[in-house]
Write a protein that holds these residues in place. Structure first.
Motif, PDB file in Angstrom:
ATOM      1  N   ALA A  35       0.812  -1.216   0.000  1.00  0.00           N
ATOM      2  CA  ALA A  35       0.000   0.000   0.000  1.00  0.00           C
ATOM      3  C   ALA A  35       0.844   1.266   0.000  1.00  0.00           C
ATOM      4  O   ALA A  35       0.303   2.374  -0.112  1.00  0.00           O
ATOM      5  CB  ALA A  35      -0.929   0.008   1.218  1.00  0.00           C
ATOM      6  N   PHE A  36       2.162   1.109   0.097  1.00  0.00           N
ATOM      7  CA  PHE A  36       3.008   2.299   0.137  1.00  0.00           C
ATOM      8  C   PHE A  36       3.058   2.969  -1.242  1.00  0.00           C
ATOM      9  O   PHE A  36       3.298   2.311  -2.253  1.00  0.00           O
ATOM     10  CB  PHE A  36       4.431   1.920   0.560  1.00  0.00           C
ATOM     11  N   HIS A  37       2.835   4.260  -1.251  1.00  0.00           N
ATOM     12  CA  HIS A  37       3.025   5.045  -2.472  1.00  0.00           C
ATOM     13  C   HIS A  37       3.234   6.509  -2.097  1.00  0.00           C
ATOM     14  O   HIS A  37       2.802   6.964  -1.029  1.00  0.00           O
ATOM     15  CB  HIS A  37       1.807   4.919  -3.407  1.00  0.00           C
ATOM     16  N   VAL A  38       3.929   7.211  -2.948  1.00  0.00           N
ATOM     17  CA  VAL A  38       4.183   8.638  -2.715  1.00  0.00           C
ATOM     18  C   VAL A  38       2.957   9.421  -3.178  1.00  0.00           C
ATOM     19  O   VAL A  38       2.526   9.309  -4.323  1.00  0.00           O
ATOM     20  CB  VAL A  38       5.441   9.097  -3.485  1.00  0.00           C
ATOM     21  N   ASP A  39       2.372  10.226  -2.259  1.00  0.00           N
ATOM     22  CA  ASP A  39       1.159  10.986  -2.576  1.00  0.00           C
ATOM     23  C   ASP A  39       1.486  12.257  -3.357  1.00  0.00           C
ATOM     24  O   ASP A  39       0.764  12.631  -4.296  1.00  0.00           O
ATOM     25  CB  ASP A  39       0.411  11.345  -1.293  1.00  0.00           C
ATOM     26  N   ASN A  40       2.560  12.937  -2.963  1.00  0.00           N
ATOM     27  CA  ASN A  40       2.988  14.147  -3.674  1.00  0.00           C
ATOM     28  C   ASN A  40       4.451  14.400  -3.359  1.00  0.00           C
ATOM     29  O   ASN A  40       5.063  13.652  -2.589  1.00  0.00           O
ATOM     30  CB  ASN A  40       2.109  15.350  -3.277  1.00  0.00           C
ATOM     31  N   ARG A  41       5.002  15.441  -3.922  1.00  0.00           N
ATOM     32  CA  ARG A  41       6.418  15.762  -3.701  1.00  0.00           C
ATOM     33  C   ARG A  41       6.557  17.212  -3.273  1.00  0.00           C
ATOM     34  O   ARG A  41       7.420  17.947  -3.742  1.00  0.00           O
ATOM     35  CB  ARG A  41       7.220  15.480  -4.988  1.00  0.00           C
ATOM     36  N   THR A  42       5.706  17.608  -2.333  1.00  0.00           N
ATOM     37  CA  THR A  42       5.646  19.020  -1.925  1.00  0.00           C
ATOM     38  C   THR A  42       6.605  19.354  -0.785  1.00  0.00           C
ATOM     39  O   THR A  42       6.814  20.519  -0.473  1.00  0.00           O
ATOM     40  CB  THR A  42       4.218  19.374  -1.489  1.00  0.00           C
ATOM     41  N   LEU A  43       7.164  18.350  -0.117  1.00  0.00           N
ATOM     42  CA  LEU A  43       8.043  18.611   1.021  1.00  0.00           C
ATOM     43  C   LEU A  43       9.321  17.792   0.852  1.00  0.00           C
ATOM     44  O   LEU A  43       9.427  16.665   1.311  1.00  0.00           O
ATOM     45  CB  LEU A  43       7.351  18.267   2.336  1.00  0.00           C
ATOM     46  N   LYS A  44      10.270  18.390   0.170  1.00  0.00           N
ATOM     47  CA  LYS A  44      11.527  17.700  -0.082  1.00  0.00           C
ATOM     48  C   LYS A  44      12.579  18.141   0.929  1.00  0.00           C
ATOM     49  O   LYS A  44      12.806  19.333   1.133  1.00  0.00           O
ATOM     50  CB  LYS A  44      12.027  18.000  -1.494  1.00  0.00           C
ATOM     51  N   ILE A  45      13.204  17.174   1.563  1.00  0.00           N
ATOM     52  CA  ILE A  45      14.323  17.444   2.469  1.00  0.00           C
ATOM     53  C   ILE A  45      15.523  16.652   1.979  1.00  0.00           C
ATOM     54  O   ILE A  45      15.466  15.422   1.871  1.00  0.00           O
ATOM     55  CB  ILE A  45      13.965  17.077   3.922  1.00  0.00           C
ATOM     56  N   ASP A  46      16.577  17.367   1.629  1.00  0.00           N
ATOM     57  CA  ASP A  46      17.784  16.723   1.112  1.00  0.00           C
ATOM     58  C   ASP A  46      18.538  16.019   2.245  1.00  0.00           C
ATOM     59  O   ASP A  46      18.481  16.429   3.410  1.00  0.00           O
ATOM     60  CB  ASP A  46      18.707  17.751   0.454  1.00  0.00           C
TER      61      ASP A  46
END
Length: 808
Positions: free
Chosen positions: A207-218
């Motif tokens: 069930a794991f999936h990325v919902d969005n990419r709005t909070l990127k931390i390097d």
């Protein structure tokens, strides 16, 4: 380590009793030291049922009480006096019947009894949620759903969880079993050996999936040696609150206090899979970047417990662009953790170097569930899987969305390792030939991959989480523990081997002396080599700078290695005297430790402690106090037993003694003994005299090796005894008589013995009488009367001339 049985059964659907399961786990090497019961509500709400209020009227003798009749689904409705302001006609309520045991907040039990309240009978109690342990509200009774059936046990409605918790004494090498997953994995292997094949259920992360990419931390890992693998992702839009009941119950069962849903989720995965995780408040990460690195020595850092710590240059830290946020694998920081205001998190999951984590944890005196696992070595290949598992769980219980790609920095994969197993070696080590098919089945059940099979052995791949299985012998041990030590037959043949060893070995000499001391009424003690540094102040011979300090002492009283056996022995003496055992004879073999300028050295000693009476109180035994001469006699008998006869008495130089002597042989000091000083005894609250002997055991062993045992046959010819009763001056000693006799007859005179001394009535003033026996013997023939008379006449003449002696 605590393991929940209900939790364990999520991985393997076993229907055994807890006792049966604990026996199998113990046989597998996961020793179950105890089984405890756990109930999410203490008492399990047993005896509490759903009732319906049929009538509710005012109590005639109390303004705040009401009289109710309640139907509980059996027989005549109960009359119950209730003081809750919200009780009313027609309500469905929880009713504790007579005989039901409820518990206070502190866990104290109390039982519902039939009684009278202000003159009116009451046959039970309508309960509030705090009285049942279902909440903290005490404003009034619980009002339940009107659709519930009267008489239904309340435990069924609130899903009270009953569990069994195993307390497992885990050995340090079994890092793979430090979780419910690992324990279940071992349990499966044991069941397979018993021909019970159950499905091993692992949590799905599909069930794991990325919902969005709005909070990127390097993420930048600057020290890849200390952090071989580092994973992370962000989750935004979460709500920090209490965890659901099922999760709270899981953690409470194993002794953990629930904190909030985010922290509880990471703790759950930690104990579920053995993989520690840490959640950072994303809003508190400066520069939107994580740096895994070491920092300058002396950098200040406040951990979650509110303590400011000074960091070491070797401490691996999780930092943002401005500051450290967490001691990697050990403990989080107070300024970066999750709080009620947190709405987004950075979730970390990593594999850190075990040695680095252990050193940091010891350096700062921290021992956490995370460090406990990292120190022993976790599975480096489960990191990503555990992170996905935790992310799915957090979304389920805290809401939110996965707002970044899963970062996985794993530059050099830690590979599974290869081992070759020889069937012949397995049989030799086990002592019995286990069928090859059984061996293969056991290895497969342990997730050990069989790469190739030959007539002589197997080529194996060991999973990386088994970092304790590195050699062929380790694989054989795994086979044996699953096969069952109890299944190995005991041979009827007894094998024995004789080792070639010197009779002068330390343990043999110790046994000789220990047996002699025990025969003389002494008891052996064994005291701690760790002691308090303040003892050095009791003697000028002990220097504080010579103390060897423990880096991580258990306490200040056990922070240095001892420089003398006297203080630990006096602790034992005081302990016994305080328990009315004041007649003591104790001995101890032990070492002392000294840190000199250029070296560290240790020396072995034998110490004796004597105090009180020589013998236990008895009607036919005189009360003789243990004194200096009693101790000296014991010491002389020990030296005689060892064949050490040539030594000198010297004045004692050790300031532990108020009086005493030293025995010295050649270049060796053999023993210091005497009476311990009163001020030292007072330090230990000892009011009676204590005699102490300190043998230099290293010197004793050297001298024993030098002693040569001679053999002389018993003479065929008998001894002859003649006695003189000599009247001599008071100033004449037996020593002078002995020496003159030996000078007069060097060959045939074997011994001279003083057997009586008399002074007093019927003797001239200044005179005394010695009765002296002389033993004569010729090794080659029988002595004649003429020879004997000649020798005795010569002795008499010399005594008269040289000593002025007269025959009485």
């Amino acid at each position: 380590m605590t393991i929940s049985y209900n939790w364990l059964k999520q991985f393997i659907k076993i229907d055994w009793t807890p006792e049966q399961t604990s026996e199998l786990l113990t046989d597998l090497g996961l020793e179950v030291e105890g089984i405890e019961t756990y109930q999410s509500v203490k008492g399990g709400l047993e005896g509490v049922v759903i009732g319906e209020v049929l009538t509710c009227i005012q109590h005639p003798n109390a303004d705040k009480l009401k009289i109710t009749t309640v139907n509980i689904g059996e027989g005549t409705p109960l009359q119950i006096v209730c003081g809750a302001p919200n009780v009313a006609l027609g309500q469905k309520v929880p009713v504790a019947t007579i005989g039901t045991t409820l518990y206070t907040e502190t866990g104290e039990p109390w039982t519902i009894k039939k009684g009278k309240i202000r003159g009116e009978e009451s046959h039970g109690m309508i309960c509030a949620e705090d009285e049942l342990g279902l909440g903290t509200s005490y404003d009034g009774i619980m009002v339940l759903d009107a659709n519930l059936k009267v008489g239904t046990p309340v435990a069924n409605i609130f899903e009270v969880e009953n569990d069994f918790v195993f307390e497992i004494g885990l050995t340090p090498n079994r890092a793979d079993a430090m979780s419910h997953l690992g324990t279940a994995r071992d349990l499966r292997a044991g069941l397979v050996q018993k021909d019970i094949h159950l499905e091993f259920i692992t949590p799905s992360v599909s069930a794991f999936h990325v919902d969005n990419r709005t909070l990127k931390i390097d993420v930048e890992v600057k020290n890849k040696e200390l952090a071989p693998r580092y994973c992370g992702l962000t989750i935004s839009g979460i709500t920090v609150k209490k965890s659901p009941k099922w999760l709270q119950n899981r953690l409470k069962a194993i002794g953990l206090k629930p904190i909030n849903n985010i922290v509880d989720a990471t703790n759950y995965v930690l104990h579920d899979m053995g993989q520690p995780l840490h959640a950072f408040d994303a809003a508190k990460i400066s520069g939107n970047k994580i740096e895994v690195k070491t920092v300058s020595s002396g950098t200040k850092f406040i951990t979650l417990d509110g303590i400011e710590r000074s960091l070491h240059e070797d401490d691996l830290m999780i930092c943002d662009t401005e500051k450290p946020m967490c001691i990697a694998g050990v403990f989080g920081g107070i300024h970066s953790g999750v709080s009620e205001k947190t709405t987004s998190i950075f979730l970390e999951c990593a594999y850190f170097n075990p040695v680095s984590v252990r050193k940091s944890a010891k350096r700062h005196g921290l021992n956490t569930d995370a460090s406990f696992r990292f120190e022993r070595g976790i599975d480096p290949n489960i990191t990503e899987y555990a992170l996905k598992r935790a992310a799915i769980l957090i979304k389920d219980i805290a809401g939110g969305e996965i707002s970044s790609e899963l970062i996985d920095i794993y530059p050099k994969k830690i590979e599974d390792f290869q081992v070759r197993l020889s069937f012949e070696n397995a049989s030799k080590l086990i002592g019995e030939e286990i069928p090859k098919e059984t061996i293969k089945r056991i290895l497969t059940s342990l997730d050990i991959k069989i790469n190739n099979v030959t007539e002589t052995g197997l080529g194996l791949t060991i999973p990386s989480y088994r970092n304790d299985v590195l050699r062929e012998a380790d694989v054989i041990e795994e086979i044996l523990r699953v096969y069952g030590y109890n299944n190995i037959q005991t041979t009827e043949k007894i094998n024995a081997s004789i080792s070639s060893s010197s009779k002068f070995e330390d343990h043999k000499i110790q046994n000789i002396i220990g047996s002699q001391l025990a025969a003389q009424g002494f008891f052996e003690i064994l005291s701690n080599s760790l002691t308090t540094p303040s003892y050095t102040a009791l003697s000028e011979h002990l220097k504080e700078e010579h103390n060897i300090n423990i880096l991580n002492p258990l306490s200040g009283d056990l922070s240095v290695l001892r420089q003398s056996l006297v203080f630990s022995g006096l602790e034992a003496v005081a302990f016994n005297i305080n328990r009315r055992r004041s007649d003591l004879k104790l001995f101890e073999f032990g070492k002392t430790y000294h840190g000199y300028t250029n070296s560290r050295e240790e020396f072995k000693h034998l110490s004796l402690f004597v105090t009180g009476n020589q013998h236990q109180e008895n009607w036919n035994v005189p009360h003789n106090k243990s004194d200096f001469f009693f101790l000296k006699g014991t010491i002389m008998s020990l030296l005689e037993r060892l064949g050490i006869s040539r030594f000198n008495e010297m004045p004692i130089e050790n300031d532990l003694f108020s009086e005493g002597i030293s025995l010295v042989a050649a270049k060796y000091k053999l023993v210091d003994f005497g009476l311990i000083k009163k001020p030292i005894l007072k330090h230990f609250d000892i009011s009676q005299d204590v005699l102490f002997a300190d043998f230099n055991w290293d010197a004793i062993l050297e001298l024993v090796k030098q002693q040569k045992v001679g053999f002389k046959a018993i003479s065929k010819y008998q001894e002859v005894r003649r006695d003189f009763a000599l009247l001599i001056d008071d100033n004449v000693t037996f020593e002078s008589i002995y020496k003159l006799a030996k000078q007069s007859e060097k060959q045939l005179l074997k011994s001279v013995n003083l057997f009586d001394v008399y002074q007093g009535k019927n003797l001239p003033e200044g005179k005394k009488s010695y009765a002296v026996g002389f033993t004569l013997q010729d090794e080659n023939k029988t002595l004649t009367d003429k020879q004997i008379d000649k020798i005795m006449s010569n002795l008499q003449s010399n005594f008269e001339k040289e000593l002025g002696a007269e025959l009485r």
